[in-house]
Design a protein around this motif. Structure first.
Motif, PDB file in Angstrom:
ATOM      1  N   TRP A   1      -6.795  -3.984  -6.982  1.00 34.25           N
ATOM      2  CA  TRP A   1      -5.924  -3.654  -7.623  1.00 34.25           C
ATOM      3  C   TRP A   1      -5.026  -4.780  -9.101  1.00 34.25           C
TER       4      TRP A   1
ATOM      5  N   ASP B   1       3.424  -5.630  -5.677  1.00 27.15           N
ATOM      6  CA  ASP B   1       3.963  -4.371  -6.301  1.00 27.15           C
ATOM      7  C   ASP B   1       2.790  -3.661  -5.444  1.00 27.15           C
TER       8      ASP B   1
ATOM      9  N   ARG C   1       4.129  -2.369  -2.287  1.00 28.12           N
ATOM     10  CA  ARG C   1       5.370  -0.779  -2.651  1.00 28.12           C
ATOM     11  C   ARG C   1       3.855   0.247  -3.068  1.00 28.12           C
ATOM     12  N   ALA C   2       3.201   0.319  -4.243  1.00 26.93           N
ATOM     13  CA  ALA C   2       2.479   1.166  -4.588  1.00 26.93           C
ATOM     14  C   ALA C   2       1.809   1.813  -3.140  1.00 26.93           C
TER      15      ALA C   2
ATOM     16  N   LYS D   1       3.628   4.246  -1.412  1.00 27.54           N
ATOM     17  CA  LYS D   1       4.102   5.103  -2.114  1.00 27.54           C
ATOM     18  C   LYS D   1       2.824   6.765  -2.640  1.00 27.54           C
ATOM     19  N   ILE D   2       1.245   5.836  -3.087  1.00 26.10           N
ATOM     20  CA  ILE D   2       0.700   6.632  -2.595  1.00 26.10           C
ATOM     21  C   ILE D   2       0.032   7.027  -1.930  1.00 26.10           C
TER      22      ILE D   2
ATOM     23  N   ILE E   1      -5.400   1.120 -15.563  1.00 27.54           N
ATOM     24  CA  ILE E   1      -6.035   2.040 -16.356  1.00 27.54           C
ATOM     25  C   ILE E   1      -4.254   3.202 -16.472  1.00 27.54           C
ATOM     26  N   LYS E   2      -5.255   4.753 -16.619  1.00 24.58           N
ATOM     27  CA  LYS E   2      -4.492   5.869 -16.833  1.00 24.58           C
ATOM     28  C   LYS E   2      -4.903   6.645 -16.581  1.00 24.58           C
ATOM     29  N   PRO E   3      -4.176   7.763 -16.008  1.00 22.83           N
ATOM     30  CA  PRO E   3      -4.834   8.898 -15.631  1.00 22.83           C
ATOM     31  C   PRO E   3      -5.404   9.097 -16.719  1.00 22.83           C
TER      32      PRO E   3
ATOM     33  N   ALA F   1      -6.425   7.517  -7.429  1.00 28.72           N
ATOM     34  CA  ALA F   1      -5.129   7.663  -7.147  1.00 28.72           C
ATOM     35  C   ALA F   1      -4.034   7.467  -8.633  1.00 28.72           C
ATOM     36  N   GLN F   2      -4.556   7.237  -9.362  1.00 26.66           N
ATOM     37  CA  GLN F   2      -3.855   7.485 -10.453  1.00 26.66           C
ATOM     38  C   GLN F   2      -4.200   8.594 -11.927  1.00 26.66           C
ATOM     39  N   GLY F   3      -5.296   9.271 -10.957  1.00 29.10           N
ATOM     40  CA  GLY F   3      -5.268   9.865 -12.182  1.00 29.10           C
ATOM     41  C   GLY F   3      -6.935   9.929 -12.496  1.00 29.10           C
TER      42      GLY F   3
ATOM     43  N   VAL G   1      -5.494  -2.488 -12.299  1.00 29.32           N
ATOM     44  CA  VAL G   1      -4.140  -2.156 -12.832  1.00 29.32           C
ATOM     45  C   VAL G   1      -3.315  -3.326 -13.327  1.00 29.32           C
TER      46      VAL G   1
END
Lengths: 341, 341, 341, 341
Positions: free
Chosen positions: C156, C299, C302-303, C306-307, C165-167, C189-191, C160
């Motif tokens: 992570w 963080d 929490r992720a 959610k994912i 990183i991004k989709p 999970a982040q695309g 992150v």
């Protein structure tokens, strides 16, 4: 036989709340604590607000005001590793904010400071957790060093930690109070082009003597037009927004595209407002600044010794003159107001 | 024998300015230009403002409205290297903003867009510099692809390029217009917890079907208190501020410490305003977003193919129905309004 | 009457150092401490190195190995505010690194971890400072939660917290150990588009079942050429460099311009090396990752909720089978090795 | 009647490739181009490599070497808006890299520079796209200005654009070549503490005269130990790694936790290598630097005028002395080698 000490205390909150010089026992540092002989205290406008309104804080009486001090370590409690007797130290404004993000949530913003949530430092001795202290710069005397924890760090945090200014950037500071003059000096030391707005030629002349390149008299017309003229319409990269209120609208006009407006102002009773157009089209960052964390204060101390920055002190009061020093806050100051012990 | 084409033009600016379907020669692509057969155009609320007010832009008549299109390369001019005939492309909103910082200065903010400073795309063919185009995503049809250059990129730029959201962050979008729904979908695809405020249960239900985790009915009480309740007082990390005006004050209350408020709203006639207290104590970033640059649009296109995001289209009109499509802008839409050719 | 508990201890360091199941008193939580009933411990390859070499650390005997645990708060000491009895918690790898920068200097890098400088967690109970713990995710059982503090947070932090990183980004992870599989799952999970290199089709098939888009068999030829082929020469944006040594040279060839190589590897006995050409011309960032700070672990927790990320556990051992679990480390694992109590 | 001009050309690549002073027509600026009267050219070690090896580039003969020039606009082509006759300008090293990310991919890194992929500037006149030029600083003469596009921008990009150095940071530069001396001067102007390593007291004395605080003689022992001694083990925040090869290992030992190593070195024939331990535990960023983009060069020009930085020129040659200037590259220089026209 317990040693005693003097300190200034409030027994109530209010515009006329009496500041009393009282006596109490010198505290003994607990495990992890450091006993500091206070040598200088610096006042902030916020100290006036706390005295007069309490700022909604859970004040405990007798309350010792003020958040910023410089002193010398007198003794250390068990397990203290960061300091030893004789070290010169300064306090931190948000003692539980070491680095990164502060504690607190949306409903209860982080605001656990000295001289507010915690008791203050207007006292001959204070016993504080070793984590709440930072080594003082070698190049400053106690009075100068005492101005760093709130006013100095606010300017550094806005311009350097958050703003990452660089040589050749333009920086505009509003007024000649303590935070603004720190901003001026930090920006000038980094090779930025510094603009100061103030009222009257005398303050502007003093600001230029401190390193500002351009002084703009707020009484002499629209300061935004003057910024356009001086920058050939480019605008300024970084604005220190002190005044709050509709003044933010002017800052939005003066800022360069993708610039930054740091809002550093009085907390109570003010709204900020401005036009959406330049906020959208120029896409600046507007960021409130609430002082800063300990790691940034340590960075700032190291910088001070290297760049030779000397904080501007309007007046140094003796420990017995604290009420006069608070009165001075009412009238505004050119730089900082300091009390020496 | 010159080939002709149809396009929609305005001969004047005004609330009742007539949209006329007129005929002209198909342009020939000059050196460095690409001729595109337009297949779909997406409207933005801004297109209504340009038609009705001109937005202070140096409009040239006959003026072709609209900034966002998707189409197929019909032919290329000399020295074109990025595209060839048959490629599916979309336009860019700020054609001269490739990456990093935009052009423009403090007095004259960057705003040289298609369908404004430059002529628009509501035309069967357009000839544009190859630098003004981006490859369309493989996974979208023309109508969907036409919604990316302004509404889609605005949401991506705010949340990803500037906001750098991550899984587990909380994101609140206001309303169910085109930008907000893109924000909802992008945030949900990244594993964020998504809150939507809107009026009435029907829109909230549709928003939840698109991936929102929490719908807050603005008519049902104070949405900030509902945010506190849903987040256990933590607040939200990133707010999409669409409404402008005093609503910013609510966003400042709802945002988490060190969070971000992206202001993405109507440009004309609005001030933003809010209390200084939470801005200072929680130190969020408030940032206006003016769409974004070409590099970010290319990143977004790549992401769309990977995460399978499908833009939400409220209604698809035929090319002959452009006046009806503009009327639709007046009534608001759930997502985007698209014209297909 | 003192309650007793069992724990695994070493009395010496060495390849054959005996792991003994010994008995001692259950500790009483001091002021600021929390007593945790350990429910699961996760092993890392580093635990093997500590046992066999000591890694230059000032090991105190009897030494309890292992840094990562999940458990339930049994009791709290005075002044504890962050937890209460019954809370599910996990440990932090670097307990004194809360946020921002770690402690340590150039000669003495930061490495004060549990199961090393501090004693470890392979014990029925541990008493730790409340600052050293983080709330466990709701969506994981104890065994899964125990894998987060070191392996999970490393992935992570690299992707992150540091890599942002991004989709649509491309991410390549090397191998199918614990950190790599976390990297795979977080990236998917982040695309992101996920590439995995490993040896043999079976592991690649399992990696794809976890969300990888492309599996590259390291035995089947030059993996860099395969990356070029799969990305149409674009390269990958983010590489997880596990192997170290001359493999860095391959990563420098495979990385996209202005990409990132996170070096996450075995600490002992390895040099990294590679050609200067691509390092200069493509200007990637190469960054060593040493797990991460507590704020990032919070963080990440929490992720996870959610994912829906589920850590991959190769095998769950009983508390009595600790020697077998250490043997498993020698042979490599597909994901994590966990001991349940 | 066509006007003619002189320029230096190569007809072949090789260690003894002849530099010929030849004559050709003065070019006419095409649409979007600017004709520049070259007043000074600065050489880089890379110019020697291109002449001797071609560096794998698609060199076109006759080839004009050199990438960096300063001059005066003589005439402009149609549609030029950024410059007019009489403007003082400098070239950009990567002409198609305006801001943000460069072009290029993993297999074919970005390297489309002047004096390489494009023809060079060792010519009385050059006609270049207006996008390839930047306004020269007011405070430098032509010879000084010609040193900025490659050596100057490399140092600025590493320290300021990427490294974001601030007052009080420590910066170590290796050697006294052109890039290192720029790094020294930029770091000193920003209030950093500057360390220089070099061989022999004479160069160190000259480096200190330029603003370095500490000179470390590489012949006098282990420079890393000297860094530890001078920094009280803290290490240095930012290292300019010029030498390459195993020297990177020394830099990894000397760097502070979470510091930065910018690799700026010779491209050909070198590997970098170093121990994984400090890379992991101290988690520095290692980043190759390939000069920088036009926006950063514009920022640097603005900074130069503000901070008064004067580039260090070892020797100024006349246009007829170009072969001697190339010979000088073989022997190393203290700062830059410049040719004036």
């Amino acid at each position: 036989m317990t040693k005693t000490m003097k300190r200034w205390t409030l027994d109530t909150i209010g515009v006329d709340a009496a500041l009393n010089l009282t006596e109490t026992a010198v505290p003994t540092p607990a495990r992890g604590e450091v006993l500091v002989r206070v040598k200088a205290v610096s006042l902030n406008y916020r100290d006036k607000l706390v005295r007069e309104t309490g700022m909604g804080l859970p004040i405990q009486f007798p309350f010792v005001p003020a958040s910023d001090m410089a002193g010398v370590v007198e003794a250390v409690g068990d397990d203290v590793t960061r300091f030893s007797a004789g070290d010169r130290v300064i306090s931190t404004f948000h003692p539980d904010w070491i680095d990164g993000k502060p504690l607190g949530d949306a409903r209860n913003p982080p605001y656990r400071t000295l001289g507010g949530f915690h008791t203050g430092v207007l006292s001959e001795y204070v016993a504080l957790s070793e984590d709440w202290l930072v080594t003082a710069p070698n190049s400053l005397d106690h009075g100068e060093a005492s101005t760093l924890p709130c006013a100095g760090l606010t300017a550094w945090f806005a311009l350097v930690e958050r703003g990452k200014i660089k040589p050749g950037d333009s920086v505009l500071v509003q007024g000649t109070g303590g935070v603004s003059l720190f901003g001026l000096q930090i920006a000038a030391a980094q090779g930025a082009e510094v603009f100061v707005t103030s009222s009257g030629p005398e303050k502007l002349a003093r600001a230029k003597a401190l390193g500002a390149h351009h002084g703009i008299d707020r009484n002499a017309g629209d300061w935004v037009e003057e910024v356009y003229r001086l920058t050939n319409d480019r605008g300024v990269d970084h604005i220190f927004e002190i005044a709050g209120g509709p003044n933010l609208g002017q800052s939005l006009k003066a800022v360069a595209p993708h610039g930054r407006i740091s809002v550093i102002g009085v907390l109570e009773g003010f709204d900020i407002s401005g036009p959406a157009g330049p906020l959208l089209l120029k896409s600046p960052v507007i960021q409130g600044i609430s002082v800063g964390h300990r790691r940034a204060l340590e960075d700032f101390v190291r910088a001070i010794d290297k760049i030779g920055l000397k904080p501007v002190i309007d007046h140094r009061y003796a420990f017995g003159e604290v009420p006069a020093a608070f009165d001075h806050l009412d009238h505004g100051a050119f730089g900082k107001i300091v009390i020496e012990l």
